[in-house]
Write a protein that holds these residues in place. Structure first.
Motif, short mmCIF file in Angstrom:
data_model
loop_
_atom_site.label_atom_id
_atom_site.label_comp_id
_atom_site.label_asym_id
_atom_site.label_seq_id
_atom_site.Cartn_x
_atom_site.Cartn_y
_atom_site.Cartn_z
N LEU A 1 54.56 21.21 37.21
CA LEU A 1 52.66 21.70 36.98
C LEU A 1 52.22 20.79 38.34
N LEU B 1 53.17 22.31 41.48
CA LEU B 1 52.19 22.91 41.82
C LEU B 1 50.87 23.00 42.06
N ARG C 1 48.61 23.76 45.73
CA ARG C 1 47.62 23.94 46.68
C ARG C 1 46.68 23.87 47.27
N MET D 1 57.81 24.54 32.54
CA MET D 1 58.10 24.92 33.66
C MET D 1 59.32 25.39 33.93
N ARG E 1 60.15 30.01 36.92
CA ARG E 1 58.45 30.46 37.25
C ARG E 1 57.92 29.72 38.04
N ALA F 1 55.40 30.96 40.77
CA ALA F 1 54.17 30.79 41.09
C ALA F 1 53.58 29.85 42.28
N ALA G 1 53.24 32.53 45.11
CA ALA G 1 51.65 33.21 44.39
C ALA G 1 50.99 32.72 45.32
#
Length: 350
Positions: A36, A39, A43, A59, A63, A67, A70
């Motif tokens: 997490l 991730l 960003r 996660m 997964r 993510a 995406a």
């Protein structure tokens, strides 16, 4: 320098993979134990390669890949998943879910180096193509700007060609074009549309090129027969411009044909009424008449501004679209600034 994102909940695995990555040279490993947090880093940052373990808390690798893909601009970045030997179904799912390749534990150093080098080479090619595409796009934009500049120059020259045969001045076409833009903005037209009418309005009388001098330059009042010939300049201008592929020329053709139409249907050449007259024609009608009234010519004196305004107001709903007159009056301060900027003796460009 390649940024290689490594995500594994095992410190031992992180240390091993980091060491292998550093041996490749020109690589900067970025380590995360928690997917997490990795991730969140993604960003704001764009890695050149992602190496992610399958089995992780919170996660799993599948997964995470979903993510990651995406996120905006992350669909093409190579992803390498690390799985156990007996997880064939997971490997299939990883490939279908966005992973580009996978390795099995325990990691073979030679295989790792070969696969990572191949994936970084893929990323290098992607970045080259992206840079090349950006370079080409910039070149296209540059050439497009050059073409538009030449188009604007051609439009000014066409407009001046009619002007050289007409007692009206270059400043007139500048003023009435800017008045037209003021009206367009007052009608809340889009900025691009307001700009378009500014560029196209100077061609309103280009059809006068086709009118013979003894009529066009006649100092006195025209006879009915002569005026019938003079009125044909609207259609001449339309025929001259209508088949152009240029948006500006097409707008100029519409203006040339319709700026002498009157709101009550008594204008020419087609006797259009109300909103049947294209909007650009209704706008230019106000701008052109006002400037013609308030400009001095060898055959007439300039009208005082208050008399010209009264003429516009009295012509609402008869000669002029009431909304166009209202927009013109609402922009009165700008109108005065345009009159001051474009004097008859000045030579200016749009």
């Amino acid at each position: 320098m390649h940024k290689v994102l490594i995500i594994d909940d095992s410190d031992i695995n992180l240390t091993l993979i980091k060491a292998l990555v550093l041996k490749l040279g020109e690589c900067e490993p970025v380590l995360f134990e928690h997917p997490l947090k990795a991730l969140e880093w993604c960003r704001e940052q764009v890695p050149d390669l992602v190496i992610v373990d399958y089995m992780m808390p919170d996660m799993d690798g599948l997964r995470f890949i979903a993510a990651f893909r995406a996120l905006h601009g992350r669909t093409e970045i190579p992803v390498l998943m690390i799985t156990a030997n007996d997880q064939k179904d997971v490997r299939y799912e990883a490939l279908l879910g966005g992973a580009n390749d996978f390795l099995t534990k325990p990691i073979d150093r030679v295989e790792f180096s070969a696969r990572v080098r191949n994936m970084l080479a893929l990323r290098t090619g992607q970045k080259f193509l992206a840079d090349r595409a950006a370079f080409l796009a910039e070149k296209v934009d540059e050439r497009t700007r050059e073409i538009r500049e030449r188009e604007r120059e051609l439009i000014v020259r066409i407009s001046r060609a009619a002007e050289f045969r007409d007692p009206e001045t270059g400043a007139h076409i500048q003023r009435m074009a800017h008045y037209s833009e003021i009206i367009a903005r007052g009608l809340d037209l889009a900025p691009a549309t307001s700009r378009l009418i500014l560029q196209a309005a100077p061609m309103h009388d280009v059809g006068k090129i086709g009118i013979r001098d003894h009529i066009l330059l006649k100092p006195g009042r025209l006879t009915p027969e002569e005026f019938a010939v003079m009125k044909r300049h609207a259609e001449f201008g339309y025929e001259l411009l209508k088949d152009s592929g240029s948006e500006i020329m097409q707008a100029g053709a519409e203006i040339a044909l319709t700026h002498h139409e009157k709101y009550d249907g008594s204008g020419y050449p087609r006797g259009l009424r109300g909103n049947a007259i294209p909007l650009f024609g209704r706008i230019v009608a106000v701008a052109d008449v006002f400037d013609a009234l308030t400009s001095e010519r060898p055959y007439k004196k300039a009208w005082p501004l208050d008399e010209a305004l009264r003429f516009l107001e009295q012509g609402r709903g008869r000669h002029f679209d009431p909304l166009c007159v209202e927009a013109f009056l609402a922009g009165w301060e700008e109108v005065l600034e345009v009159r001051h900027r474009f004097q008859d003796e000045a030579v200016a460009t749009i």
